[in-house]
Write a protein that holds these residues in place. Structure first.
Motif, short mmCIF file in Angstrom:
data_model
loop_
_atom_site.label_atom_id
_atom_site.label_comp_id
_atom_site.label_asym_id
_atom_site.label_seq_id
_atom_site.Cartn_x
_atom_site.Cartn_y
_atom_site.Cartn_z
N GLU A 173 0.82 -1.21 0.00
CA GLU A 173 0.00 0.00 0.00
C GLU A 173 0.86 1.26 0.00
OE1 GLU A 173 -3.88 1.93 2.28
OE2 GLU A 173 -3.22 -0.12 2.72
N ILE A 174 1.91 1.27 0.82
CA ILE A 174 2.77 2.45 0.92
C ILE A 174 3.52 2.69 -0.39
CG2 ILE A 174 4.80 3.40 2.06
CD1 ILE A 174 2.46 3.59 3.86
N THR A 188 5.40 5.63 -4.43
CA THR A 188 6.43 5.38 -5.44
C THR A 188 5.82 5.10 -6.81
OG1 THR A 188 7.76 4.35 -3.69
CG2 THR A 188 8.51 4.06 -5.95
N ILE A 189 4.96 4.10 -6.88
CA ILE A 189 4.42 3.70 -8.18
C ILE A 189 3.51 4.77 -8.77
CG2 ILE A 189 3.00 1.99 -9.38
CD1 ILE A 189 4.01 -0.08 -7.33
N ARG A 206 12.68 13.87 3.82
CA ARG A 206 14.06 13.72 4.29
C ARG A 206 14.32 12.30 4.78
NH1 ARG A 206 17.85 17.41 5.49
NH2 ARG A 206 16.36 19.13 5.45
N VAL A 207 13.30 11.63 5.31
CA VAL A 207 13.51 10.27 5.83
C VAL A 207 13.77 9.27 4.71
CG1 VAL A 207 12.19 10.64 7.94
CG2 VAL A 207 11.03 9.75 5.89
N GLY A 208 13.64 9.70 3.45
CA GLY A 208 14.01 8.85 2.34
C GLY A 208 15.49 8.86 2.03
N SER A 209 16.24 9.70 2.73
CA SER A 209 17.70 9.77 2.55
C SER A 209 18.36 8.63 3.31
CB SER A 209 18.23 11.11 3.06
OG SER A 209 19.64 11.09 3.16
N ASN A 268 19.80 8.71 7.54
CA ASN A 268 19.03 7.85 8.44
C ASN A 268 19.85 7.45 9.67
OD1 ASN A 268 17.36 6.02 9.68
ND2 ASN A 268 17.32 4.56 8.00
N GLN A 269 19.52 8.04 10.80
CA GLN A 269 20.22 7.73 12.05
C GLN A 269 19.29 7.07 13.07
OE1 GLN A 269 23.54 8.29 12.19
NE2 GLN A 269 23.36 9.09 10.10
N LEU A 270 18.01 6.99 12.78
CA LEU A 270 17.04 6.53 13.77
C LEU A 270 16.42 5.17 13.44
CD1 LEU A 270 15.13 9.89 14.41
CD2 LEU A 270 16.89 8.83 15.83
N GLY A 271 16.44 4.78 12.15
CA GLY A 271 15.81 3.53 11.76
C GLY A 271 14.29 3.63 11.82
N GLY A 272 13.62 2.46 11.77
CA GLY A 272 12.16 2.45 11.80
C GLY A 272 11.54 2.96 10.50
N TRP A 273 10.22 3.03 10.50
CA TRP A 273 9.46 3.55 9.36
C TRP A 273 9.92 2.88 8.07
CZ3 TRP A 273 7.69 9.32 9.63
CH2 TRP A 273 7.17 9.59 10.89
N TYR A 274 10.05 1.58 8.10
CA TYR A 274 10.65 0.83 6.98
C TYR A 274 9.97 1.10 5.64
CZ TYR A 274 13.52 -2.10 10.10
OH TYR A 274 14.44 -2.56 11.00
N SER A 275 8.68 0.90 5.58
CA SER A 275 8.00 1.00 4.29
C SER A 275 7.97 2.43 3.78
CB SER A 275 6.59 0.42 4.37
OG SER A 275 5.86 1.00 5.43
N TYR A 276 7.77 3.39 4.67
CA TYR A 276 7.72 4.79 4.25
C TYR A 276 9.10 5.26 3.77
CZ TYR A 276 6.57 9.77 4.30
OH TYR A 276 6.35 11.08 3.94
N ARG A 277 10.14 4.97 4.56
CA ARG A 277 11.50 5.34 4.15
C ARG A 277 11.84 4.71 2.80
NH1 ARG A 277 14.90 7.60 8.04
NH2 ARG A 277 14.27 7.39 10.24
N THR A 278 11.51 3.42 2.65
CA THR A 278 11.82 2.72 1.41
C THR A 278 11.09 3.34 0.23
OG1 THR A 278 12.16 0.65 2.61
CG2 THR A 278 11.69 0.47 0.26
N SER A 279 9.82 3.68 0.42
CA SER A 279 9.03 4.25 -0.68
C SER A 279 9.58 5.58 -1.14
CB SER A 279 7.56 4.39 -0.26
OG SER A 279 7.40 5.41 0.72
N LYS A 280 10.05 6.40 -0.20
CA LYS A 280 10.58 7.71 -0.57
C LYS A 280 11.99 7.61 -1.16
CE LYS A 280 7.05 10.24 0.58
NZ LYS A 280 6.25 10.98 -0.44
#
Length: 239
Positions: free
Chosen positions: A103-104, A109-110, A137-140, A144-156
């Motif tokens: 979904e994310i 992205t798509i 910015r979390v797509g950089s 990335n120093q905090l981790g987490g938000w896997y799908s959102y970070r990956t999509s950006k």
């Protein structure tokens, strides 16, 4: 001078702010707003249309509508998803799921990639034209120093790669085209609401403020900036 503008996601908090500000700055321009549901508000030089984010034919038809009378000078993709009623951003890998990733990535992205596929060929060739998609910015990866938000970070992060690819392909035929990602900062909206308590003082922006700043950034860009991602304050966000 921007004569023909398209905003995708025009019923959202940021998309609606783009419509309002662009109408103010470019009163003679034709502005087309696309969203899943047409907003009830009316703006003098803006027309609103429905678009199905999951249907490529609908995206292609929207591009035809936007460029029916003239090539496009500016395309803004102001859509995106971080969470919904079913899930929140992942805090750890234990929360990863196929459904969440699908979904994310479809939304972040798509969909922007397919908008680019159909709207970029409608850009003006004989003058400066801009295609800008909301990134984060979390797509950089390097930031990335905090981790987490896997799908959102990956999509950006994936969106930023698509922007880079598009810039390389477009410069061969559209010499003055500029394709960029824009980070609006943390905007007071439904998307950011669950996380606003952690936002530093002075860093929670109204949509109108964020949009005004992003338009200032857009106005400074040249083809040499194409393929990059910029924050609301003009700072380049590295991959």
């Amino acid at each position: 001078m921007m004569n023909n503008i398209a905003v995708i996601g025009s019923s959202g908090t940021i998309g609606g702010a783009f419509i309002r500000k662009l109408s103010e700055l470019c009163p003679e321009a034709q502005i087309s707003g696309f969203s899943r549901n047409k907003p009830s508000s009316t703006i003098a030089n803006a027309k609103f249309y429905e678009i199905d984010y999951t249907n490529e034919e609908s995206i292609a038809n929207s591009a035809e509508i936007a460029a029916e009378n003239a090539p496009l000078d500016l395309v803004i993709v102001a859509t995106g998803i971080l969470h919904n009623e079913a899930f929140m951003p992942e805090k750890s890998m234990k929360e990863l799921s196929i459904a969440k990733f699908q979904e994310i990535i479809l939304a972040n992205t798509i969909f922007p990639a397919l908008v680019a596929k159909h709207f970029l060929p409608k850009l003006a060739k004989d003058r400066r034209a801009v295609f800008a998609a909301l990134s984060a910015r979390v797509g950089s990866i390097s930031d990335n120093q905090l981790g987490g938000w896997y799908s959102y970070r990956t999509s950006k992060a994936a969106l930023n790669m698509i922007i880079k690819n598009l810039s390389i392909e477009m410069k061969m035929r559209y010499k003055q085209a500029i394709i960029v990602g824009l980070h609006p900062g943390t905007v007071d909206s439904r998307l950011s609401k669950p996380f606003q308590a952690n936002v530093p003082a002075g860093k929670l922006f109204t949509a109108d403020y964020a949009v005004a700043k992003m338009l200032e950034v857009i106005n400074t860009l040249t083809p040499e900036n194409s393929g990059k991602c910029y924050a609301w304050d003009g700072e380049e966000i590295l991959a």
